[in-house]
Design a protein around this motif. Structure first.
Motif, mmCIF file in Angstrom:
data_model
loop_
_atom_site.group_PDB
_atom_site.id
_atom_site.type_symbol
_atom_site.label_atom_id
_atom_site.label_comp_id
_atom_site.label_asym_id
_atom_site.label_seq_id
_atom_site.Cartn_x
_atom_site.Cartn_y
_atom_site.Cartn_z
ATOM 1 N N VAL A 68 7.383 -3.160 13.152
ATOM 2 C CA VAL A 68 7.791 -1.826 12.718
ATOM 3 C C VAL A 68 6.687 -1.246 11.847
ATOM 4 C CG1 VAL A 68 9.439 -0.540 11.314
ATOM 5 C CG2 VAL A 68 10.238 -2.429 12.726
ATOM 6 N N THR A 69 6.220 -0.048 12.171
ATOM 7 C CA THR A 69 5.293 0.632 11.266
ATOM 8 C C THR A 69 5.983 1.867 10.718
ATOM 9 O OG1 THR A 69 4.317 1.868 13.098
ATOM 10 C CG2 THR A 69 3.178 -0.113 12.417
ATOM 11 N N VAL A 70 5.892 2.030 9.415
ATOM 12 C CA VAL A 70 6.482 3.191 8.749
ATOM 13 C C VAL A 70 5.340 4.001 8.155
ATOM 14 C CG1 VAL A 70 8.035 3.952 6.920
ATOM 15 C CG2 VAL A 70 8.548 1.875 8.194
ATOM 16 N N THR A 71 5.222 5.258 8.549
ATOM 17 C CA THR A 71 4.122 6.098 8.056
ATOM 18 C C THR A 71 4.677 7.366 7.427
ATOM 19 O OG1 THR A 71 3.981 7.018 10.277
ATOM 20 C CG2 THR A 71 2.386 5.323 9.709
ATOM 21 N N LEU A 72 3.937 7.904 6.476
ATOM 22 C CA LEU A 72 4.326 9.184 5.881
ATOM 23 C C LEU A 72 4.169 10.290 6.915
ATOM 24 C CD1 LEU A 72 2.586 8.825 2.420
ATOM 25 C CD2 LEU A 72 5.032 9.090 2.796
ATOM 26 N N LYS A 73 5.062 11.264 6.893
ATOM 27 C CA LYS A 73 4.925 12.410 7.797
ATOM 28 C C LYS A 73 3.627 13.153 7.511
ATOM 29 C CE LYS A 73 9.734 12.931 8.902
ATOM 30 N NZ LYS A 73 10.938 13.729 8.982
ATOM 31 N N LYS A 74 3.165 13.884 8.518
ATOM 32 C CA LYS A 74 1.862 14.521 8.486
ATOM 33 C C LYS A 74 1.604 15.350 7.231
ATOM 34 C CE LYS A 74 1.156 17.582 11.706
ATOM 35 N NZ LYS A 74 0.781 18.742 10.861
ATOM 36 N N ASP A 75 2.587 16.110 6.795
ATOM 37 C CA ASP A 75 2.344 17.041 5.703
ATOM 38 C C ASP A 75 2.652 16.470 4.318
ATOM 39 O OD1 ASP A 75 1.481 18.962 7.459
ATOM 40 O OD2 ASP A 75 3.537 19.608 7.888
ATOM 41 N N VAL A 76 3.031 15.201 4.266
ATOM 42 C CA VAL A 76 3.343 14.587 2.973
ATOM 43 C C VAL A 76 2.064 14.018 2.364
ATOM 44 C CG1 VAL A 76 4.693 12.795 1.824
ATOM 45 C CG2 VAL A 76 5.651 14.008 3.784
ATOM 46 N N LEU A 77 1.829 14.344 1.096
ATOM 47 C CA LEU A 77 0.646 13.832 0.401
ATOM 48 C C LEU A 77 0.676 12.308 0.319
ATOM 49 C CD1 LEU A 77 0.196 16.274 -2.616
ATOM 50 C CD2 LEU A 77 -1.204 16.114 -0.557
ATOM 51 N N ASP A 78 -0.497 11.686 0.420
ATOM 52 C CA ASP A 78 -0.586 10.222 0.416
ATOM 53 C C ASP A 78 -1.619 9.777 -0.612
ATOM 54 O OD1 ASP A 78 -0.758 7.558 0.962
ATOM 55 O OD2 ASP A 78 -1.783 7.796 2.878
ATOM 56 N N PRO A 79 -1.231 9.769 -1.915
ATOM 57 C CA PRO A 79 -2.203 9.442 -2.969
ATOM 58 C C PRO A 79 -2.785 8.034 -2.830
ATOM 59 C CG PRO A 79 0.041 9.570 -3.855
ATOM 60 C CD PRO A 79 0.106 10.066 -2.444
ATOM 61 N N GLN A 80 -1.965 7.097 -2.350
ATOM 62 C CA GLN A 80 -2.429 5.721 -2.194
ATOM 63 C C GLN A 80 -3.545 5.660 -1.138
ATOM 64 O OE1 GLN A 80 0.854 3.201 -1.061
ATOM 65 N NE2 GLN A 80 -0.146 1.331 -1.785
ATOM 66 N N GLY A 81 -3.329 6.342 -0.021
ATOM 67 C CA GLY A 81 -4.355 6.406 1.024
ATOM 68 C C GLY A 81 -5.620 7.077 0.518
ATOM 69 N N LYS A 82 -5.436 8.106 -0.325
ATOM 70 C CA LYS A 82 -6.574 8.847 -0.881
ATOM 71 C C LYS A 82 -7.441 7.929 -1.745
ATOM 72 C CE LYS A 82 -8.544 12.765 -0.918
ATOM 73 N NZ LYS A 82 -9.041 13.281 0.368
ATOM 74 N N VAL A 83 -6.801 7.072 -2.524
ATOM 75 C CA VAL A 83 -7.541 6.137 -3.383
ATOM 76 C C VAL A 83 -8.363 5.176 -2.516
ATOM 77 C CG1 VAL A 83 -7.303 4.186 -4.969
ATOM 78 C CG2 VAL A 83 -5.957 6.250 -5.332
ATOM 79 N N VAL A 84 -7.731 4.658 -1.439
ATOM 80 C CA VAL A 84 -8.456 3.766 -0.534
ATOM 81 C C VAL A 84 -9.648 4.510 0.082
ATOM 82 C CG1 VAL A 84 -8.275 2.433 1.585
ATOM 83 C CG2 VAL A 84 -6.389 2.425 -0.018
ATOM 84 N N GLU A 85 -9.407 5.756 0.469
ATOM 85 C CA GLU A 85 -10.463 6.584 1.070
ATOM 86 C C GLU A 85 -11.643 6.748 0.107
ATOM 87 O OE1 GLU A 85 -8.897 10.240 2.764
ATOM 88 O OE2 GLU A 85 -10.815 11.235 2.374
ATOM 89 N N ASN A 86 -11.338 7.137 -1.131
ATOM 90 C CA ASN A 86 -12.399 7.330 -2.118
ATOM 91 C C ASN A 86 -13.166 6.040 -2.381
ATOM 92 O OD1 ASN A 86 -11.685 9.986 -2.354
ATOM 93 N ND2 ASN A 86 -10.445 9.691 -4.199
ATOM 94 N N THR A 87 -12.422 4.941 -2.474
ATOM 95 C CA THR A 87 -13.072 3.661 -2.746
ATOM 96 C C THR A 87 -14.006 3.282 -1.605
ATOM 97 O OG1 THR A 87 -11.049 3.003 -3.882
ATOM 98 C CG2 THR A 87 -12.647 1.277 -3.432
ATOM 99 N N LEU A 88 -13.551 3.474 -0.360
ATOM 100 C CA LEU A 88 -14.398 3.146 0.788
ATOM 101 C C LEU A 88 -15.648 4.023 0.795
ATOM 102 C CD1 LEU A 88 -11.707 2.622 3.569
ATOM 103 C CD2 LEU A 88 -13.355 0.927 2.794
ATOM 104 N N GLN A 89 -15.493 5.296 0.435
ATOM 105 C CA GLN A 89 -16.673 6.169 0.379
ATOM 106 C C GLN A 89 -17.630 5.719 -0.718
ATOM 107 O OE1 GLN A 89 -14.481 9.788 0.320
ATOM 108 N NE2 GLN A 89 -14.853 10.237 2.489
ATOM 109 N N ASN A 90 -17.060 5.275 -1.842
ATOM 110 C CA ASN A 90 -17.892 4.812 -2.948
ATOM 111 C C ASN A 90 -18.681 3.552 -2.619
ATOM 112 O OD1 ASN A 90 -17.065 6.908 -4.515
ATOM 113 N ND2 ASN A 90 -15.537 5.736 -5.660
ATOM 114 N N ILE A 91 -18.158 2.722 -1.697
ATOM 115 C CA ILE A 91 -18.926 1.525 -1.340
ATOM 116 C C ILE A 91 -19.791 1.789 -0.105
ATOM 117 C CG2 ILE A 91 -17.366 -0.137 -2.446
ATOM 118 C CD1 ILE A 91 -16.219 -0.804 0.315
ATOM 119 N N GLY A 92 -20.011 3.062 0.206
ATOM 120 C CA GLY A 92 -21.044 3.399 1.168
ATOM 121 C C GLY A 92 -20.583 3.694 2.590
#
Lengths: 79, 79
Positions: free
Chosen positions: A5-29
Motif C-alpha cells: 500500500v502506498t499512501v501519498t499526499l494529494k497533488k495540491d497539498v503542501l509537503d514540507p517533509q518532501g521539501k526538506v529532503v529535496e533541499n538536502t539532496l540539492q545541497n549535497i550536489g
C-alpha cells in the motif's frame, strides 16, 4: 496473501517533509533534481485466500486507518 | 523523468512502527491480518533526459540520503 500500500499526499497539498529532503539532496550536489514528494509505504499480509475478499479487506484498512482521505490518496497492489 | 522509491526495513530488522499499526488494525476488528511492515515512499522528479543517467542519479540519492543500507533495502521504479 501479501499487498503493498502506498499512501501519498494529494497533488495540491503542501509537503514540507518532501521539501526538506529535496533541499538536502540539492545541497549535497544533486543539481538535476526537480522535486521530491514523500509518502508512506506498508506491506500487509492477510490470511484470506480469496484475492477479491483479501483486497477488499486491505482497502478497508486504508480507509479506516492508514490514509486520511481528505488530504491523501492510496494505492493497493498485490505482491 | 519521474521515479518512485520505496525504502523498506530488511527482513530481520524489528519494525515497532509497523507493529503498532498491526495491533491497531487488529483492535478495530481486522481479524485476518497477519502482519504489517512499514516503510518510506518517495516520488522523485529529475530533469535528466537519458533514462539510464536519470536512474543512476536516483540510485545515488538513495545510497547517499534516503536509505540506510545497514538496515534498509530500496527499490527504484520509473513511473
Amino acid at each position: 496473501m501479501k499487498f503493498s500500500v502506498t499512501v501519498t499526499l494529494k497533488k495540491d497539498v503542501l509537503d514540507p517533509q518532501g521539501k526538506v529532503v529535496e533541499n538536502t539532496l540539492q545541497n549535497i550536489g544533486m543539481e538535476s533534481l526537480k522535486s521530491v514528494r514523500q509518502g508512506k509505504y506498508f506491506e500487509i499480509e492477510v490470511s484470506d485466500q480469496d484475492p477479491q475478499k483479501a483486497e477488499k479487506k486491505v482497502d478497508d484498512m486504508c480507509k479506516k486507518l492508514l490514509a486520511n482521505l481528505v488530504i491523501e490518496d492510496y494505492k493497493v497492489n498485490k505482491i
